[in-house]
Design an enzyme around this catalytic site. Structure first.
Site, PDB file in Angstrom:
ATOM      1  N   ASN A  20      -8.579  -3.491   0.476  1.00  0.00           N
ATOM      2  CA  ASN A  20      -7.459  -4.258  -0.078  1.00  0.00           C
ATOM      3  C   ASN A  20      -7.869  -5.686  -0.439  1.00  0.00           C
ATOM      4  OD1 ASN A  20      -5.256  -2.424  -0.244  1.00  0.00           O
ATOM      5  ND2 ASN A  20      -5.026  -2.507   1.974  1.00  0.00           N
ATOM      6  N   PHE A  37     -10.721  -4.590  -7.982  1.00  0.00           N
ATOM      7  CA  PHE A  37      -9.881  -4.048  -6.922  1.00  0.00           C
ATOM      8  C   PHE A  37     -10.763  -3.482  -5.818  1.00  0.00           C
ATOM      9  CE2 PHE A  37      -6.176  -2.652  -9.876  1.00  0.00           C
ATOM     10  CZ  PHE A  37      -5.440  -3.778  -9.559  1.00  0.00           C
ATOM     11  N   GLU A  38     -10.366  -3.645  -4.565  1.00  0.00           N
ATOM     12  CA  GLU A  38     -10.881  -2.846  -3.455  1.00  0.00           C
ATOM     13  C   GLU A  38      -9.665  -2.128  -2.886  1.00  0.00           C
ATOM     14  OE1 GLU A  38     -13.845  -2.205  -2.286  1.00  0.00           O
ATOM     15  OE2 GLU A  38     -15.178  -3.715  -3.150  1.00  0.00           O
ATOM     16  N   VAL A  39      -9.501  -0.870  -3.284  1.00  0.00           N
ATOM     17  CA  VAL A  39      -8.273  -0.123  -3.048  1.00  0.00           C
ATOM     18  C   VAL A  39      -8.216   0.411  -1.617  1.00  0.00           C
ATOM     19  CG1 VAL A  39      -6.960   1.916  -3.749  1.00  0.00           C
ATOM     20  CG2 VAL A  39      -8.136   0.535  -5.481  1.00  0.00           C
TER      21      VAL A  39
END
Length: 434
Positions: free
Chosen positions: A215, A296-298
């Site tokens: 996140n 993004f780091e999902v």
């Protein structure tokens, strides 16, 4: 030697990791050769193509371009879903949703769901922790053999051209079995050359690189050199302000799905909120091509349960669509910025402190010698990471000439900064009287 002389190009035989052996061939039962891959026969053993979907009414380069790409790291299974869900929304909603139609009528959108499909398939079927691609650069005296197959490969997000391991930056490795192996040279890998080609399309101005997990929401600079953490150049104050402002919109859209937030501590430059990643793609897109490039780091894991993966897909697709709205607003922006000069007391005798304020994220070029300001004049800078504009300490009475220009190229007061125009902003560094 017997195998190599008789097999042609079918295979290459060599002694195990440089061992000379004892010259005795042990007897063995006749064995059928196999690639030992677990994927069904329907999954090709050839290198997989890298596909990109191009979406838009005008796909001729005349509209502002947006690029979204995912799965540079094979084990990250949710990011491709985010990209495909976004494409699904755009295509299915075009006929009946006015906002979607506005995006596709005015943008040229490229979506590449998997930059690393070879590694992706290996992760799906054989080794779910696979991070890198499937290119074997290990020497025959090392881990090039079958037993090292889960270790070799190139980290596609360390193989790009800007501020890389080969430039002396930190966060990548020269070891062929390292998880951050940068490869033998910049852009040595076909996957990386594919992305470089996509990014080179001259109309692309915005991009999103989809990763997991943690996140995070980040942008350049993404690398620094040790031992003193010398960073790749920071964006200008105007560009950094644009990154922050657009990010606020994108993160708000993500939160709307299930009220999950990317925290401020995990939002910002890559090397500030995460670590140095020499040779990453975001830095190449920003420094080489001038693309506003985010990452993004999902979610919170590489391969969550389907229920969680679906929720992450829906919320981050919200954010990716909002990036496209940012791009649309950028293309439609014809409003000129305005700026003001503020003068405050200084602790130094005979000096005053000067700052500039702008109505929107915009660069300010200024002179202190009475000359007309141009794009070659001094650029107003930042006071530091996560801070506002710098404070200039100048002699009281100094004449200040300046103008501002926003990210879309709109210049304050329609001034032509060629050194001949006269309608730039003018002020004097004197304290206001009460």
């Amino acid at each position: 030697a017997a195998l190599n002389s008789g097999a042609g190009t079918l295979l290459r035989a060599y002694t195990y990791r440089g061992s000379a052996g004892d010259g005795v061939v042990a007897p063995a039962a006749r064995t059928q050769l196999t690639d030992d891959l677990s994927a069904p026969a329907s999954v090709s053993r050839d290198p997989h193509p890298v596909y990109a979907i191009r979406i838009g009414k005008h796909r001729d380069g005349s509209k502002t371009g947006v690029l979204a790409y995912a799965q540079e790291h094979a084990r990250e299974w949710v990011p491709p879903l985010v990209s495909v869900e976004t494409a699904e929304r755009l295509l299915r909603n075009y006929a009946h949703d006015g906002k979607t139609k506005q995006l596709l009528n005015n943008l040229d959108i490229w979506i590449a769901p998997s930059i690393n499909p070879d590694g992706g398939h290996y992760s799906f079927y054989d080794f779910n922790s696979q991070r890198k691609n499937m290119t074997n650069h290990c020497p025959l005296t090392g881990a090039a053999d079958f037993l090292g197959r889960d270790s070799w490969g190139v980290d596609n997000n360390r193989n790009y051209t800007e501020y890389s391991l080969f430039d002396g930056y930190s966060g990548a490795s020269s070891s062929c079995t390292s998880g951050t192996y940068a490869g033998p040279s910049e852009l040595s890998e076909p996957e990386n050359r594919n992305l470089d080609w996509l990014a080179s399309q001259p109309n692309i101005k915005f991009s999103m690189n989809l990763h997991s997990s943690g996140n995070y929401f980040m942008w350049s600079p993404g690398a620094y050199a040790l031992p003193d953490r010398t960073s790749a150049p920071r964006p200008s104050l105007a560009d950094e302000s644009f990154f922050w402002g657009a990010s606020s919109r994108i993160l708000t859209a993500i939160k709307q799905h299930r009220n999950m937030a990317v925290t401020p501590a995990r939002t910002g430059p890559i090397s500030d909120v995460l670590y140095s990643a020499a040779g990453n793609s975001g830095d190449m897109l920003w420094y080489k091509y001038g693309i506003y490039a985010w990452n993004f780091e999902v979610g919170t894991s590489f391969q969550p349960s389907w229920e969680e993966a679906h929720a992450e897909t829906m919320e981050f697709a919200n954010g990716l669509v909002e990036l496209m709205r940012v791009a649309r607003d950028f293309e439609a922006d014809k409003k000129r910025p305005t700026s003001t000069l503020t003068v405050a007391p200084s602790s130094s005798p005979g000096m005053v402190n000067v700052t500039f304020d702008v109505s929107e994220p915009a660069a300010v070029f200024y002179t202190l010698d009475g000359a007309a300001p141009t794009y070659e004049s001094t650029l107003y800078g930042s006071a530091g990471i996560r801070e506002g504009g710098e404070t200039l300490t100048v002699p009281a009475g100094t004449r200040v000439n300046w103008f501002s220009v926003d990210a879309a190229g709109n210049v304050e007061q329609n001034y032509r900064p060629d050194g001949k125009g006269k309608n730039y902003r003018k002020g004097q560094a004197v304290l206001p009287t009460s």
